[in-house]
Design a protein around this motif. Sequence first.
Motif, short mmCIF file in Angstrom:
data_model
loop_
_atom_site.label_atom_id
_atom_site.label_comp_id
_atom_site.label_asym_id
_atom_site.label_seq_id
_atom_site.Cartn_x
_atom_site.Cartn_y
_atom_site.Cartn_z
N TYR A 7 51.15 43.73 43.59
CA TYR A 7 49.92 43.73 42.98
C TYR A 7 49.64 42.28 43.03
N ARG A 8 51.14 41.71 42.96
CA ARG A 8 51.48 39.91 42.94
C ARG A 8 51.20 39.35 43.58
N ARG A 9 50.66 39.84 44.73
CA ARG A 9 50.28 38.93 46.05
C ARG A 9 48.80 39.06 46.04
N SER A 10 48.41 39.57 45.76
CA SER A 10 46.96 40.97 45.41
C SER A 10 45.78 39.33 45.28
N PRO A 11 44.79 39.14 46.20
CA PRO A 11 43.07 38.23 45.81
C PRO A 11 43.32 38.76 44.45
N ALA A 13 44.76 39.03 41.72
CA ALA A 13 45.75 38.91 40.49
C ALA A 13 45.19 37.71 40.09
N LEU A 14 45.16 36.38 40.64
CA LEU A 14 45.01 35.07 40.34
C LEU A 14 43.64 35.14 39.21
N ILE A 15 42.15 36.36 40.05
CA ILE A 15 41.53 36.26 39.20
C ILE A 15 41.67 36.56 37.69
N VAL A 16 42.31 37.30 37.64
CA VAL A 16 42.64 38.78 36.26
C VAL A 16 43.78 37.46 35.71
N LEU A 17 44.84 36.99 36.60
CA LEU A 17 45.48 35.98 35.24
C LEU A 17 45.12 34.91 34.91
N LEU A 18 43.40 33.91 35.65
CA LEU A 18 43.02 33.74 34.98
C LEU A 18 41.70 33.51 33.60
N PHE A 19 41.59 34.85 33.84
CA PHE A 19 41.03 35.65 32.60
C PHE A 19 42.10 35.46 31.42
#
Lengths: 270, 587
Positions: A7-11, A13-19
């Motif tokens: 899932y690392r490259r899933s779009p 992932a960025l939102i989850v990380l930011l959250f």
Amino acid sequence: MSKLATYRRSPIALIVLLFLGLTFTGTAYAALQPTAPADAYSASNASEDVDDVEEGRKLFLANCASCHGKNAEGNGTAGPSLAGVGAAAVDFQVGTGRMPLAAPGVQAPANPNQVNFSQQEIDQLAAFVASLGPGPDVPDEEYTDLENADIANGGMIFRTNCAMCHNSSAQGGALTRGKFAPDLMGVEPSHMYSAMLTGPQSMPVFNDATITPQEKENVIAFIVNIEEGGNSFGGHDLGSIGPAGDAVFIWTIGIGLLIGAAVWLGRKAA
Amino acid sequence: MTTIPQGAGAVRDQSEAATETTADAADPKLPPPVVWADERLGVAKGFGLFKKVFPDHWSFLLGEIAMYSLIICLITGTFLTFWFVPSMGHVIYDGSFVPLKGVGMSEAYASTLNISFDIKGGLLIRQLHHWAALLFIVGIALHVARVFFTGAFRKPREINWVIGTVLSLLACIEGFAGYSLPDDLLSGTGIRAMNGFMSSAPVIGTYLTFFVFGGQFPGELIIPRLYIAHVLLLPAILVGLFAVHIFLVFWHKHTQYPGPGRTNNNVVGFPLLPVYTAKAGGFFFIVFGVTALIAAVVTINPVWAYGPYDPGQVTAGSQPDFYMWFSDGALRLLPGWMEFSIFGVTFSPQIFLGSLVLLPLVWIILGAYPFVEQWITGDKREHHLLDRPRNAPVRTAVGAAAISMYLVLAVATINDIIAIKLHLSINDITVALRVLFFILPVIVFMVVKRLCLSLQRADRELVLHGTESGRIMRTPEGRFYEVHEELNEFDRWHLVQHEAQRPLSLTAGPDTDEYGVERPVGPLESMRRKLSEFYFKDRIEPVTPSELAAAHHHGEAEALPGGQARAIKESVERADETAGLRSDDRT
């Protein structure tokens, strides 16, 4: 692990990380935020006497509302909103005669002869203003009685934080466009404390995290020591305004005495 | 008739008698120790010095105030060096001044506190030193003004004027160095300002400060360096130059105010011994006494109130001592928008102009003035008689205008004190002073020049028509007139003795040759003529004897010249003789 890695490259992932990042930072900030001692800010006014608030409201309507608005909501340039200024601000402004304002000007001057309220009335006014929103409370007696205060420590704090405006001997100093930092001689310790806490007029706020209550007491003790003659050595101080006073003295009385002597000698026959 | 002081003859007789009675058999005139010393060192030759005549006037004592203050500074300064530690080494204060107990500070500041609170008499001597230093510079300033406005800088005294200007500059630097030594909050701010001055020098500024401070400000070197400048270097130069200054006064003999019997070829006054020595010596004790009195009752530079210097702190109302005010004031008046950057290098003319340009400029203008004036007037004669300021209207007006300019700058230094004491806006004061700096000198020049001319006219009026007596006379025909009383010769002399300088256009002849063709005049000479016109176009000529005679309506045509003049001269000499004054020829 390998499933997560897919899932690392899933779009998303960025939102989850930011959250996660924001949540973590916010939580950490809330946990580590410097907190002031609870008693300095009377967040809850539950203990305040409701009668005091009511009496204060009446006094406020009669004396302050014309500028600050009926509910102390502020009235443009005439007077700011008083929600959240706290009881300390009222005690300082009204207790030193600055408020009610005698005349509009760049700055409200202290007017100790025009304090037209009893201490009880000031307290009632303060209770009303404090009821409008949480703000700094009037200082604790413990920090204004100047017992066990460290004058030398107060002097260091004063020179670092206060002397650039109030002068190293607390004689006051000029600010821009007619504003000024007042002379601190003869000011009540509790008013000095409130001023540091609330930052009236052009003065910055020195909250209890910047200067602790004990340090505030030290500063006040330093000022009171000057007032009581703790710096008065070597004769008349010429107003404690530094070389300006010396210059005026030497160019008038000093040289005047000697020119007088010279004229006398010049006229005197051998 | 001027009053004749009494009792002078008696003093002189007594002193002469005393010399005679103490004389020994070996030499009928001199006491044995003098004879002994004379045989070995030839001191008797120097005795001629004691006969030197000094004219008497209170304004001649202004320079003496400076001289005596310098001596007081030397004496008290020596005392202070016994305890002062010129070091920026860090210590924790543990002396008797409670509000600073346990505070970290430099050894210089700690030792100043020690002198103030723990050394017996230390505070008194410190205050005496500082008050005397201020008085030194006040004395110099007034002395310079006296010399300037009376034209005492004219030939042959131009060199001494230049030495004097250098002395005044050194005095200010010496004062600044001394002021900086205690390392209190105020003096440290002063050193910081000096650091800023140096940094503002284009290109070399940073190198200069690193050279002087031995690295970044504040470093640990500046106080030891200022100390050695303050106690050794500058005093040595000051005292040395001062010795030359006073020697030249002896050499040229003192100038004198004009008066009956006072000419350009003599000097009338009291001999150095015994009268002038007694007066001048007495005045030393007066100066010392008054300074000591002031030091005992008025605080100066209470360093304990300012606290130790910390580059992170500053106090409201930071001013240097008054002699640096004009420079500090210029910095406050110069607008901040003057600063600019080229290729990442910042230039700060708003600081550079007010310090590194202004400071030397003031003293260069001051030192050059006698030469400029001489160039304009073309007057190469010696002048030993002083001008009354009104008789040199443009010089007086130029001097007053310069002082007004200086004062505007000086007052700008205390703009914050004025703002708080008078409840004014510091911004308004600054703007007003910026305008005044350019306008006030012009106004002052015009007003002072007109005042001088008016005073000269009043003098003429007084000489020609005398004083109003208040008595109204009625002639047999019924005409009324007020009786005017003539001035006596003594009072008149003061008003008619001077000569009015005339512009070159009158004295140097026409600018055209005999055929009416304009002579070629170089730009320098043309400027000189313009300046001469500026200086001497408006003038009031003194009353001439014939004018005076014509004014006397009872036909006293033989008013002044001839026998009467001789009679005046003799009566003046008689009066001076009675007053114990001596006349000494200038050779």
